[in-house]
Motif scaffolding. Structure first.
Motif, PDB file in Angstrom:
ATOM      1  N   ILE A 254       0.903  -1.065  -0.016  1.00  0.00           N
ATOM      2  CA  ILE A 254       0.094  -0.055   0.031  1.00  0.00           C
ATOM      3  C   ILE A 254       0.806   1.184  -0.035  1.00  0.00           C
ATOM      4  O   ILE A 254       1.821   1.396   0.661  1.00  0.00           O
ATOM      5  N   PHE A 255       0.579   2.229  -0.792  1.00  0.00           N
ATOM      6  CA  PHE A 255       1.384   3.291  -0.936  1.00  0.00           C
ATOM      7  C   PHE A 255       0.458   4.484  -0.913  1.00  0.00           C
ATOM      8  O   PHE A 255      -0.504   4.666  -1.820  1.00  0.00           O
ATOM      9  N   SER A 256       0.741   5.521   0.041  1.00  0.00           N
ATOM     10  CA  SER A 256      -0.222   6.862   0.189  1.00  0.00           C
ATOM     11  C   SER A 256       0.607   8.231  -0.577  1.00  0.00           C
ATOM     12  O   SER A 256       1.634   8.318   0.138  1.00  0.00           O
ATOM     13  N   PHE A 257       0.085   8.679  -1.265  1.00  0.00           N
ATOM     14  CA  PHE A 257       0.723   9.907  -2.052  1.00  0.00           C
ATOM     15  C   PHE A 257       0.074  11.000  -1.189  1.00  0.00           C
ATOM     16  O   PHE A 257      -1.033  10.950  -0.966  1.00  0.00           O
ATOM     17  N   GLY A 258       1.032  11.966  -1.098  1.00  0.00           N
ATOM     18  CA  GLY A 258       0.838  13.210  -0.200  1.00  0.00           C
ATOM     19  C   GLY A 258       0.915  13.096   1.141  1.00  0.00           C
ATOM     20  O   GLY A 258       1.122  14.148   1.955  1.00  0.00           O
ATOM     21  N   GLU A 259       1.449  11.944   1.903  1.00  0.00           N
ATOM     22  CA  GLU A 259       1.543  11.932   3.271  1.00  0.00           C
ATOM     23  C   GLU A 259       2.844  12.697   3.778  1.00  0.00           C
ATOM     24  O   GLU A 259       2.914  13.381   4.575  1.00  0.00           O
ATOM     25  N   ASN A 260       3.895  12.809   2.939  1.00  0.00           N
ATOM     26  CA  ASN A 260       5.165  13.470   3.175  1.00  0.00           C
ATOM     27  C   ASN A 260       5.039  15.036   2.819  1.00  0.00           C
ATOM     28  O   ASN A 260       5.827  15.537   3.177  1.00  0.00           O
ATOM     29  N   GLU A 261       3.835  15.525   2.185  1.00  0.00           N
ATOM     30  CA  GLU A 261       3.688  16.891   1.957  1.00  0.00           C
ATOM     31  C   GLU A 261       2.841  17.615   3.161  1.00  0.00           C
ATOM     32  O   GLU A 261       2.550  18.739   3.063  1.00  0.00           O
ATOM     33  N   LEU A 262       2.558  16.815   4.175  1.00  0.00           N
ATOM     34  CA  LEU A 262       1.721  17.358   4.955  1.00  0.00           C
ATOM     35  C   LEU A 262       2.466  18.503   6.151  1.00  0.00           C
ATOM     36  O   LEU A 262       2.057  19.293   6.931  1.00  0.00           O
ATOM     37  N   PHE A 263       3.755  18.388   6.381  1.00  0.00           N
ATOM     38  CA  PHE A 263       4.653  19.027   7.132  1.00  0.00           C
ATOM     39  C   PHE A 263       6.045  19.384   6.561  1.00  0.00           C
ATOM     40  O   PHE A 263       6.417  18.637   5.813  1.00  0.00           O
ATOM     41  N   GLU A 348       2.778   9.790 -11.410  1.00  0.00           N
ATOM     42  CA  GLU A 348       2.482  10.897 -12.141  1.00  0.00           C
ATOM     43  C   GLU A 348       1.093  11.432 -12.155  1.00  0.00           C
ATOM     44  O   GLU A 348       0.572  12.678 -12.415  1.00  0.00           O
ATOM     45  N   ARG A 349       0.070  10.481 -11.857  1.00  0.00           N
ATOM     46  CA  ARG A 349      -1.357  10.876 -11.660  1.00  0.00           C
ATOM     47  C   ARG A 349      -1.508  11.554 -10.303  1.00  0.00           C
ATOM     48  O   ARG A 349      -2.336  12.667 -10.156  1.00  0.00           O
ATOM     49  N   TYR A 350      -0.742  11.269  -9.383  1.00  0.00           N
ATOM     50  CA  TYR A 350      -1.232  11.901  -7.865  1.00  0.00           C
ATOM     51  C   TYR A 350      -0.212  12.615  -7.132  1.00  0.00           C
ATOM     52  O   TYR A 350      -0.409  13.268  -6.344  1.00  0.00           O
ATOM     53  N   ALA A 351       1.084  12.367  -7.706  1.00  0.00           N
ATOM     54  CA  ALA A 351       2.254  13.396  -7.336  1.00  0.00           C
ATOM     55  C   ALA A 351       3.232  13.430  -8.269  1.00  0.00           C
ATOM     56  O   ALA A 351       4.239  13.131  -8.172  1.00  0.00           O
ATOM     57  N   PRO A 352       2.905  14.390  -9.184  1.00  0.00           N
ATOM     58  CA  PRO A 352       3.840  14.462 -10.359  1.00  0.00           C
ATOM     59  C   PRO A 352       5.123  15.157 -10.167  1.00  0.00           C
ATOM     60  O   PRO A 352       6.079  15.008 -10.881  1.00  0.00           O
ATOM     61  N   ASP A 353       5.104  15.741  -8.962  1.00  0.00           N
ATOM     62  CA  ASP A 353       6.425  16.596  -8.622  1.00  0.00           C
ATOM     63  C   ASP A 353       7.109  15.875  -7.604  1.00  0.00           C
ATOM     64  O   ASP A 353       8.196  16.312  -7.325  1.00  0.00           O
ATOM     65  N   ALA A 354       6.727  14.579  -7.245  1.00  0.00           N
ATOM     66  CA  ALA A 354       7.266  14.144  -6.125  1.00  0.00           C
ATOM     67  C   ALA A 354       8.679  13.207  -6.898  1.00  0.00           C
ATOM     68  O   ALA A 354       8.880  12.947  -8.162  1.00  0.00           O
TER      69      ALA A 354
END
Length: 364
Positions: A254-263, A348-354
């Motif tokens: 399972i991978f969650s996109f956006g988790e590391n963008e919260l802080f 590319e769909r959920y975190a294109p800048d990651a």
């Protein structure tokens, strides 16, 4: 009839020309007000979630340290007696509740008054399945769900695994044992489906046919959490794979996109830095890490970022009572390959800048 009369009577023309914009403006103001109220409610839900642990600690401290004034003397003394009985019960008959499967309360996971829906809405939390939802990919038997990345507070786990029925399985969520030493807070966690992450507890649950969700990177990975990166402490994490082999439990990446963008981490703490060494020592002694972070309003409060959790197909694992290191490494390698493939196809769909996925080693 009204429209015809207005055309013939010029005195009606100005009123007719103003009515549609006025209605539209009123509707816009109403919608904007509703959106503000909705966003305020979502923020309040996250504030309530963030306050639960401090409130538990504060209430316990009040009972133990409150001055025995004449007005409160009887109540405080009674509270202290009840607190003592509660702690005694917690340390004796309820000590091994996690190994028995905990005591999840479905109504609490759904959230009283829909509060957890507000929590999920704050992050626009959603779940994507790497298979058709009609497919029967989750067969009978236990599963170990590996959740990545840990982030600072694992908020994607809370939003999409705790407050949302992620998969059609009876599962528990593993967390550090220290959480279950805090009165009141432990009962809330037990009600939400948490258990301690000890090997004995997880093995007991798997033997009972239950499934478990594990944030594999743990406290170590939290120290590497920062926007634009996806550094996973996974290269030497073999314990969850060994458990899967010993019990024949399927592994679910399972991978969650956006988790590391919260802080944002306030001070850089690369491996080898003085700060990182202090954080590492603190983690080794306390069992949890203490990243120095800042978020919304300059506080350790999460930014409004979308959290998208992608669930991969289960990796079926044959039961091996005494797996060798080669057995463990072979299954671990396949799990990592599937997780990498899952990330590559959805980034590319959920975190294109990651950035890319980086696997780091750590102590087993």
């Amino acid at each position: 009839q009204v429209r015809t009369q207005a055309v013939q009577d010029s005195s009606w023309s100005p009123q007719l020309s103003l009515m549609p914009p006025a209605r539209k403006s009123l509707r816009s103001l109403t919608n904007a007000g509703e959106r503000r109220l909705t966003r305020a409610g979502e923020t309040a839900a996250v504030v309530i979630w963030a306050s639960l642990l401090p409130l538990s600690l504060s209430f316990m401290a009040f009972l133990l340290r409150a001055p025995l004034s004449r007005r409160l003397q009887l109540r405080v003394r009674l509270g202290r007696w009840l607190m003592g009985l509660y702690v005694l019960w917690m340390a004796t008959s309820d000590r091994h509740i996690c190994r028995r499967g905990g005591r999840p309360w479905e109504w609490l996971r759904r959230g009283p008054l829909g509060i957890w829906k507000g929590f999920r809405s704050y992050f626009q939390a959603n779940v994507v399945y790497d298979f058709d939802e009609d497919e029967a990919v989750f067969q009978d038997g236990s599963h170990i769900m590996g959740s990545h990345p840990h982030g600072i507070f694992s908020l994607s786990t809370w939003a999409n695994i705790v407050f949302h029925k992620l998969v059609p399985l009876d599962y528990r969520i593993a967390t550090i044992a220290q959480n279950f030493r805090i009165p009141f807070w432990r009962d809330l966690l037990l009600g939400l489906g948490f258990v301690d992450a000890s090997r004995e507890t997880l093995a007991s649950l798997l033997r009972q046919g239950l499934s478990v969700a594990i944030v594999v990177g743990g406290a170590e990975e939290a120290l590497d959490s920062r926007p634009g990166t996806n550094d996973l402490t996974l290269g030497a994490r073999l314990g969850f794979v060994r458990l899967a082999l010993e019990h024949g439990a399927a592994l679910v990446p399972i991978f969650s996109f956006g988790e590391n963008e919260l802080f944002h981490q306030v001070v850089p703490n690369p491996p080898g830095s003085r700060l990182r060494e202090l954080q590492q020592k603190g983690k080794d002694h306390l069992g949890f890490s203490m990243p120095l972070v800042v978020g919304r309003w300059g506080l350790p409060f999460p930014f409004r970022e979308r959290l998208t959790t992608v669930v991969g197909r289960p990796l079926l694992v044959a039961k091996v009572e005494h797996p060798s290191l080669e057995d463990v490494l072979a299954v671990h390698s396949e799990y990592v390959r599937r997780l990498q493939d899952l990330y590559d196809r959805y980034v590319e769909r959920y975190a294109p800048d990651a950035g890319g996925l980086v696997l780091r080693d750590s102590k087993l």
